[in-house]
Design a protein around this motif. Structure first.
Motif, PDB file in Angstrom:
ATOM      1  N   THR A  68      72.114  47.399  68.693  1.00 28.89           N
ATOM      2  CA  THR A  68      72.535  46.742  67.454  1.00 28.89           C
ATOM      3  C   THR A  68      71.539  45.665  67.021  1.00 28.89           C
ATOM      4  O   THR A  68      71.402  45.402  65.826  1.00 28.89           O
ATOM      5  CB  THR A  68      73.947  46.144  67.591  1.00 28.89           C
ATOM      6  N   ALA A  69      70.841  45.053  67.966  1.00 30.75           N
ATOM      7  CA  ALA A  69      69.813  44.077  67.594  1.00 30.75           C
ATOM      8  C   ALA A  69      68.695  44.749  66.813  1.00 30.75           C
ATOM      9  O   ALA A  69      68.169  44.197  65.834  1.00 30.75           O
ATOM     10  CB  ALA A  69      69.251  43.400  68.841  1.00 30.75           C
ATOM     11  N   LEU A  70      68.323  45.956  67.226  1.00 28.85           N
ATOM     12  CA  LEU A  70      67.301  46.691  66.474  1.00 28.85           C
ATOM     13  C   LEU A  70      67.821  47.053  65.087  1.00 28.85           C
ATOM     14  O   LEU A  70      67.110  46.909  64.089  1.00 28.85           O
ATOM     15  CB  LEU A  70      66.876  47.949  67.221  1.00 28.85           C
ATOM     16  N   ILE A  71      69.060  47.531  65.029  1.00 27.30           N
ATOM     17  CA  ILE A  71      69.644  47.905  63.739  1.00 27.30           C
ATOM     18  C   ILE A  71      69.653  46.707  62.785  1.00 27.30           C
ATOM     19  O   ILE A  71      69.439  46.857  61.579  1.00 27.30           O
ATOM     20  CB  ILE A  71      71.067  48.458  63.948  1.00 27.30           C
ATOM     21  N   ASP A  72      69.884  45.521  63.333  1.00 24.47           N
ATOM     22  CA  ASP A  72      69.978  44.318  62.511  1.00 24.47           C
ATOM     23  C   ASP A  72      68.624  43.687  62.198  1.00 24.47           C
ATOM     24  O   ASP A  72      68.565  42.687  61.477  1.00 24.47           O
ATOM     25  CB  ASP A  72      70.864  43.272  63.208  1.00 24.47           C
ATOM     26  N   SER A  73      67.557  44.261  62.740  1.00 25.92           N
ATOM     27  CA  SER A  73      66.221  43.702  62.495  1.00 25.92           C
ATOM     28  C   SER A  73      65.852  43.820  61.016  1.00 25.92           C
ATOM     29  O   SER A  73      66.155  44.827  60.364  1.00 25.92           O
ATOM     30  CB  SER A  73      65.173  44.432  63.334  1.00 25.92           C
ATOM     31  N   ALA A  74      65.193  42.796  60.512  1.00 27.43           N
ATOM     32  CA  ALA A  74      64.770  42.811  59.108  1.00 27.43           C
ATOM     33  C   ALA A  74      63.775  43.945  58.867  1.00 27.43           C
ATOM     34  O   ALA A  74      62.843  44.140  59.653  1.00 27.43           O
ATOM     35  CB  ALA A  74      64.134  41.472  58.739  1.00 27.43           C
ATOM     36  N   GLY A  75      64.003  44.699  57.813  1.00 27.72           N
ATOM     37  CA  GLY A  75      63.066  45.753  57.430  1.00 27.72           C
ATOM     38  C   GLY A  75      63.137  47.022  58.243  1.00 27.72           C
ATOM     39  O   GLY A  75      62.279  47.897  58.103  1.00 27.72           O
ATOM     40  N   VAL A  76      64.141  47.166  59.091  1.00 28.34           N
ATOM     41  CA  VAL A  76      64.236  48.383  59.904  1.00 28.34           C
ATOM     42  C   VAL A  76      64.433  49.597  58.994  1.00 28.34           C
ATOM     43  O   VAL A  76      65.155  49.531  57.994  1.00 28.34           O
ATOM     44  CB  VAL A  76      65.385  48.266  60.928  1.00 28.34           C
ATOM     45  N   THR A  77      63.788  50.715  59.334  1.00 30.45           N
ATOM     46  CA  THR A  77      63.872  51.927  58.521  1.00 30.45           C
ATOM     47  C   THR A  77      64.872  52.909  59.125  1.00 30.45           C
ATOM     48  O   THR A  77      65.246  52.809  60.303  1.00 30.45           O
ATOM     49  CB  THR A  77      62.511  52.620  58.420  1.00 30.45           C
ATOM     50  N   THR A  78      65.266  53.884  58.306  1.00 31.15           N
ATOM     51  CA  THR A  78      66.181  54.918  58.783  1.00 31.15           C
ATOM     52  C   THR A  78      65.574  55.690  59.949  1.00 31.15           C
ATOM     53  O   THR A  78      66.258  55.997  60.933  1.00 31.15           O
ATOM     54  CB  THR A  78      66.532  55.883  57.642  1.00 31.15           C
ATOM     55  N   LEU A  79      64.291  56.013  59.873  1.00 29.89           N
ATOM     56  CA  LEU A  79      63.637  56.741  60.962  1.00 29.89           C
ATOM     57  C   LEU A  79      63.640  55.928  62.249  1.00 29.89           C
ATOM     58  O   LEU A  79      63.803  56.480  63.341  1.00 29.89           O
ATOM     59  CB  LEU A  79      62.202  57.105  60.564  1.00 29.89           C
ATOM     60  N   GLU A  80      63.462  54.610  62.140  1.00 30.36           N
ATOM     61  CA  GLU A  80      63.487  53.761  63.329  1.00 30.36           C
ATOM     62  C   GLU A  80      64.886  53.726  63.938  1.00 30.36           C
ATOM     63  O   GLU A  80      65.037  53.744  65.166  1.00 30.36           O
ATOM     64  CB  GLU A  80      63.017  52.348  62.972  1.00 30.36           C
ATOM     65  N   MET A  82      67.144  56.131  63.696  1.00 29.28           N
ATOM     66  CA  MET A  82      67.382  57.446  64.289  1.00 29.28           C
ATOM     67  C   MET A  82      66.634  57.587  65.613  1.00 29.28           C
ATOM     68  O   MET A  82      67.169  58.146  66.579  1.00 29.28           O
ATOM     69  CB  MET A  82      66.971  58.538  63.301  1.00 29.28           C
ATOM     70  N   ASN A  83      65.403  57.085  65.699  1.00 26.77           N
ATOM     71  CA  ASN A  83      64.644  57.152  66.941  1.00 26.77           C
ATOM     72  C   ASN A  83      65.327  56.328  68.029  1.00 26.77           C
ATOM     73  O   ASN A  83      65.421  56.757  69.186  1.00 26.77           O
ATOM     74  CB  ASN A  83      63.219  56.642  66.721  1.00 26.77           C
ATOM     75  N   ALA A  84      65.833  55.152  67.653  1.00 30.74           N
ATOM     76  CA  ALA A  84      66.532  54.307  68.624  1.00 30.74           C
ATOM     77  C   ALA A  84      67.787  54.997  69.135  1.00 30.74           C
ATOM     78  O   ALA A  84      68.121  54.902  70.324  1.00 30.74           O
ATOM     79  CB  ALA A  84      66.879  52.964  67.991  1.00 30.74           C
ATOM     80  N   SER A 171      74.820  52.787  55.447  1.00 33.73           N
ATOM     81  CA  SER A 171      74.302  51.612  56.147  1.00 33.73           C
ATOM     82  C   SER A 171      73.655  52.035  57.462  1.00 33.73           C
ATOM     83  O   SER A 171      73.949  53.121  57.989  1.00 33.73           O
ATOM     84  CB  SER A 171      75.442  50.636  56.429  1.00 33.73           C
ATOM     85  N   PRO A 172      72.782  51.196  58.034  1.00 28.69           N
ATOM     86  CA  PRO A 172      72.203  51.530  59.341  1.00 28.69           C
ATOM     87  C   PRO A 172      73.259  51.797  60.413  1.00 28.69           C
ATOM     88  O   PRO A 172      73.086  52.695  61.239  1.00 28.69           O
ATOM     89  CB  PRO A 172      71.363  50.288  59.668  1.00 28.69           C
ATOM     90  N   ASP A 173      74.353  51.038  60.394  1.00 27.66           N
ATOM     91  CA  ASP A 173      75.422  51.275  61.368  1.00 27.66           C
ATOM     92  C   ASP A 173      76.035  52.657  61.192  1.00 27.66           C
ATOM     93  O   ASP A 173      76.313  53.360  62.168  1.00 27.66           O
ATOM     94  CB  ASP A 173      76.523  50.221  61.219  1.00 27.66           C
ATOM     95  N   GLU A 174      76.271  53.037  59.955  1.00 25.09           N
ATOM     96  CA  GLU A 174      76.894  54.339  59.691  1.00 25.09           C
ATOM     97  C   GLU A 174      75.941  55.479  60.034  1.00 25.09           C
ATOM     98  O   GLU A 174      76.352  56.506  60.586  1.00 25.09           O
ATOM     99  CB  GLU A 174      77.331  54.419  58.234  1.00 25.09           C
TER     100      GLU A 174
END
Length: 222
Positions: A68-80, A82-84, A171-174
């Motif tokens: 969740t820390a990665l998901i909440d990172s500023a500027g995180v992309t959808t590909l990032e 999904m990779n996580a 959203s990144p969480d979803e």
């Protein structure tokens, strides 16, 4: 929304939500007064993601915090994201990319990617395949490049349809929640098909040896 509504929307008990806030995997609400906080759709989506991580992956608080820390990172992309999620689902050791013991399996993975023009280096899926190849070889089930190509022939069309079904929006969480559910479901499906194929091969071999009747283990008539 109040905590009680967050519980209704997410399907998680209020006591559990409070615990998640205390341990830091669910963001606190916005204080309205000394005793009341308000919550948003973001809290609903994060709670639903945590449910998947807990129930489908038996994830620890530390592992959930890391994702969740990665998901909440500023500027995180959808590909990032999904990779996580792939890294989380595969549970690949961190030294796969550099440990000499995996060199042969890394190169086999790279050659598969080169032949099929598959992109994803460096990435969790690429490292996960190298690790899986090493694990298979260690129990006498080494998979050569021709076999990998045969698997790829079957799976590549399915992958395209799966991506369309998942959809990149939300959203990144979803996105993370749908991705993790899909990885878990697809893995169980592939293992089940493989198990059925192995069971059928065993029955067929027994019939051919004369150790079993020809109509053994037939499915019901349509």
């Amino acid at each position: 929304m109040k905590l009680s509504r967050l519980a209704d929307e997410s399907g998680v008990r209020t006591t559990t939500l409070k615990h998640w806030i205390r341990v830091g995997i669910l963001p606190p609400g916005t204080l309205r007064n000394r005793t009341t906080a308000s919550y948003t759709q973001r809290h609903v989506e994060r709670a639903r993601l945590i449910v998947v991580l807990r129930d489908s992956y038996d994830a620890s608080t530390t592992a959930i915090k890391k994702l969740t820390a990665l998901i909440d990172s500023a500027g995180v992309t959808t590909l990032e994201v999904m990779n996580a999620c792939q890294a989380f689902a595969l549970g690949t050791p961190e030294d796969i990319a550099s440990d000499p013991e995996y060199a042969e399996y890394r190169e086999r993975t790279y050659e598969l990617m080169r032949r099929r023009d598959w992109r994803g280096y460096p990435g969790a899926a690429e490292q996960g395949l190298a690790h899986a190849l090493w694990q298979a070889a260690s129990v006498g089930l080494d998979c050569d490049l021709d076999e990998l190509m045969a698997y790829a022939d079957a799976l590549e069309p399915l992958a395209g349809r799966n991506i369309l079904a998942l959809g990149p929006t939300g959203s990144p969480d979803e996105i993370a929640r749908r991705m993790l559910l899909a990885v878990s479901a697809r893995a169980r499906q592939l293992v089940a098909v493989s198990s059925l194929a192995h069971a059928a091969a065993s029955v067929r071999a027994a019939i051919e040896r004369g150790d079993a009747p020809a109509d053994l283990a037939m499915p019901p008539s349509a």
